[in-house]
Motif scaffolding. Sequence first.
Motif, short mmCIF file in Angstrom:
data_model
loop_
_atom_site.label_atom_id
_atom_site.label_comp_id
_atom_site.label_asym_id
_atom_site.label_seq_id
_atom_site.Cartn_x
_atom_site.Cartn_y
_atom_site.Cartn_z
N ALA A 148 0.84 -1.20 0.00
CA ALA A 148 0.00 0.00 0.00
C ALA A 148 0.88 1.25 0.00
CB ALA A 148 -0.93 -0.02 1.21
N GLU A 159 -5.10 7.27 0.86
CA GLU A 159 -5.81 6.63 1.96
C GLU A 159 -7.32 6.84 1.86
OE1 GLU A 159 -4.00 7.56 5.73
OE2 GLU A 159 -2.00 7.16 4.95
N MET A 162 -8.70 4.38 -0.56
CA MET A 162 -8.73 3.06 0.08
C MET A 162 -9.93 2.94 1.01
SD MET A 162 -4.60 2.93 0.65
CE MET A 162 -4.56 1.82 2.04
N ALA A 166 -13.26 0.35 1.00
CA ALA A 166 -13.75 -0.38 2.17
C ALA A 166 -15.23 -0.06 2.41
CB ALA A 166 -12.92 -0.02 3.40
N LEU A 200 -2.08 1.12 6.40
CA LEU A 200 -3.32 0.34 6.50
C LEU A 200 -3.99 0.55 7.85
CD1 LEU A 200 -2.19 -3.10 5.01
CD2 LEU A 200 -3.37 -1.24 3.83
N ASP A 204 -9.05 -1.39 6.07
CA ASP A 204 -8.38 -1.76 4.83
C ASP A 204 -8.15 -3.27 4.73
OD1 ASP A 204 -7.88 0.82 3.56
OD2 ASP A 204 -6.58 1.22 5.29
N PHE A 279 -7.09 -6.82 0.74
CA PHE A 279 -6.78 -5.48 1.24
C PHE A 279 -7.29 -4.46 0.23
CE2 PHE A 279 -3.74 -8.36 3.11
CZ PHE A 279 -3.76 -8.01 4.46
N THR A 280 -7.77 -3.31 0.74
CA THR A 280 -8.44 -2.33 -0.12
C THR A 280 -7.60 -1.95 -1.34
OG1 THR A 280 -7.60 -0.62 1.36
CG2 THR A 280 -9.91 -1.28 1.64
N HIS A 281 -6.31 -1.64 -1.12
CA HIS A 281 -5.48 -1.15 -2.22
C HIS A 281 -5.33 -2.19 -3.33
CE1 HIS A 281 -2.60 -3.27 0.37
NE2 HIS A 281 -1.96 -3.53 -0.75
#
Lengths: 355, 191
Positions: A148, A159, A162, A166, A200, A204, A279-281
Motif C-alpha cells: 500500500a 488513503e 482506500m 472499504a 493500512l 483496509d 486489502f483495499t489497495h
Amino acid sequence: MAPTRDVAIVSFAQTTHRRAVPELNEVELIQPVIREALDAIGATISDIGFTCSGSSDYLAGQAFSFVMTLDAVGAYPPIQESHVEMDGAWALYEAWLKIQSGHADTALVYGYSKASPGDLPRVLSRQLDPYYYGPLWPDSVALAGLQARAMIDAGIIDEAEMAAIAHRSREAARGNPHAQLQGSAPIDELLAAPYLAEPLRRHDCAPITDGGAAVVLAAGDRAREWSKRPAWIRGIDHRIDSHNFGARDLTTSPSTELAAQKAGVAGGPVDVAELHAPFTHQEKILTAALGLSDDTVINPSGGALAANPMMGAGLIRLGEVFKRIESGEANRGVAHATSGHLLQQNLVAVLEGER
Amino acid sequence: MPPADADRTVTPFPVGLWEQPQPSVPGEAADDAVQRIRVPASITYRYTPGAAPTRFLRGLAGKRILGEKDPVNGDVYVPPRGMSPIVGLPTTEQVELPDRGTLSAFCVVHIGFGVNAPPTPFVSALVLLDGAAVSLYGTLLEIPIEEVRIGMRVQAVWVDDDQLEPSFESIRYWKPLDEPDVAAELLKGHM
C-alpha cells in the motif's frame, strides 16, 4: 486456456461467515454447504464424476485434515477425488481440467478453513521461502502495508480512496446475507481511526473468517438440466509472480494481467466482477490489471473485505458471479482468486450466460 | 542382493541446464556451501474438537462411551466425528456402547513414543466395541504377547474415578476378557 468442452457452474453454496466457529470441527462446518450445493440441483454424490477440495493443514493445525473433511461427501463406494493445498478456486481449475480432458462430466468443488484456531497473520508467514523471508516472520498485514505504501508513493492511490473501497464493499455486503461484515462507518470516520500497519487501517483489511463454499460444475446438456441458466466458463487461467517481493513491482500484477489475457476478459463487456482482494489497495491493482471499465459492477457481494474464509474466498468469487448470471442480473462476468502474499498468484475466469 | 541397476551410470545433466553458477566473488570458494541453517518455528493453535467429538469426550469423563448412529444404515461410529463417511450426512443420534469388544487387529510395538507409552514391547490394538461399526484404538496389556490374537474378547481398564476427564486417556488400556473368541469372519469390514 480456451476450453474445448462447454463447462459451467450450475450450483453454489456458502457458509454464513463468522469470525470463529469453535463449536464445530471442519467437517461439521462444511458438510451443510456441500449438501446445499448438491440438493439445490437434486444431485447426489453418485451423480458427480470428480470431487476436488481446497484447504490447508497450516490453518487447521492438523495433518491430513482434508481427509477427515471428505466424510462430508459420502465417499462410498469409493469416488474419484483430489485435493489442493490452495483456495478452492484452484480446486475448481483442477476439476475443470478433469472435465476438459474427458475424464469426468460433472464435478463437486469445495474450499474451506477455520482460521480461528491459529494466529492467521503469523500462520500465513509460513508461505514464505524458508531461507530469507520465512525466518523473519513478517505477518501478512505488515507485508500488505509495504504494498500500500508503494502505491501511495507512486501516486496510484491514497488513503481516502482506500477507505472509499472499504466503505463501498461493506455497504454492498448489506445485501449479502452470508457476509461477516455488513455496513460501514462513514469514510471520514474510517480515516480518523488509528493505523494497524501504516498506511493500512483496520478497515483496509479483510476480516479473519471461519467458513467455506461449494460449487458444482457440469458439462454440456447436463449443465442445462441442472441449472436454468448455467454460468459457462468461457476462459480460465492462473499465473504466478515471483515469491521474491524485492524482485517485483508491488504496485502492479503482471500475473493477473496475463491470466486475464489468456482467459479472454477483454473479449466482451464485463457486467460484474468479483475480485479476491483481501486489502483495499489490492482492488485497485486488480481493476487495472483486468482492464475493467467504470461500467463493471465490482464486488456486489462485498468481496473479501466482507468475508474472507481462507481457501474459500476465491471460490466464492466464482460462485457470486454464477449467482448473478443464473438470476439474469448479469450476462458476462469476471471472477478472480488470489493466493499467497501481495497477490502473488492469481486466477481469472470469464463466466457467461446463454442469451 | 544389490538392486538390478546398481552399476547403471547416472545420465549426466545436459551441459548448462543444471550447472551451478561459479562464485565470482574473490575469496568465496565453490565448496563453501552452507550445509544447514537453524530456523526455530512454532505456531500455537487453540484447537476445538467440534460438536460430536465434544459429546464423546464428555461421555468419557462420565465413564461412558458414546458412539453416533448413521442416519441411513444405522452403523454406529466411535469415536464419532459428527458425520457418516458412507452417506455424508450428520450423525445425530447418540448410542451408548459397552466398554467391551473384540480385538480386530493388533501389532507389537518395539519402539515406544510419547510420555504415556507402556514399556516395550507392547501391543497396539484396534477394538471393535459390541454394537459399533468401526474399531477404536488402544493398548492391550495383561496378556503375554504371544497369546494375543484377532477375535479375542477385551475390556477397557479405566483410570480411577477421580481421574476421569474429557480425554481419550480416561481409558488406560484394554485387557483380555474370559469369553470365547469371535470368528475373524465376523470382523470383516470393521477394522
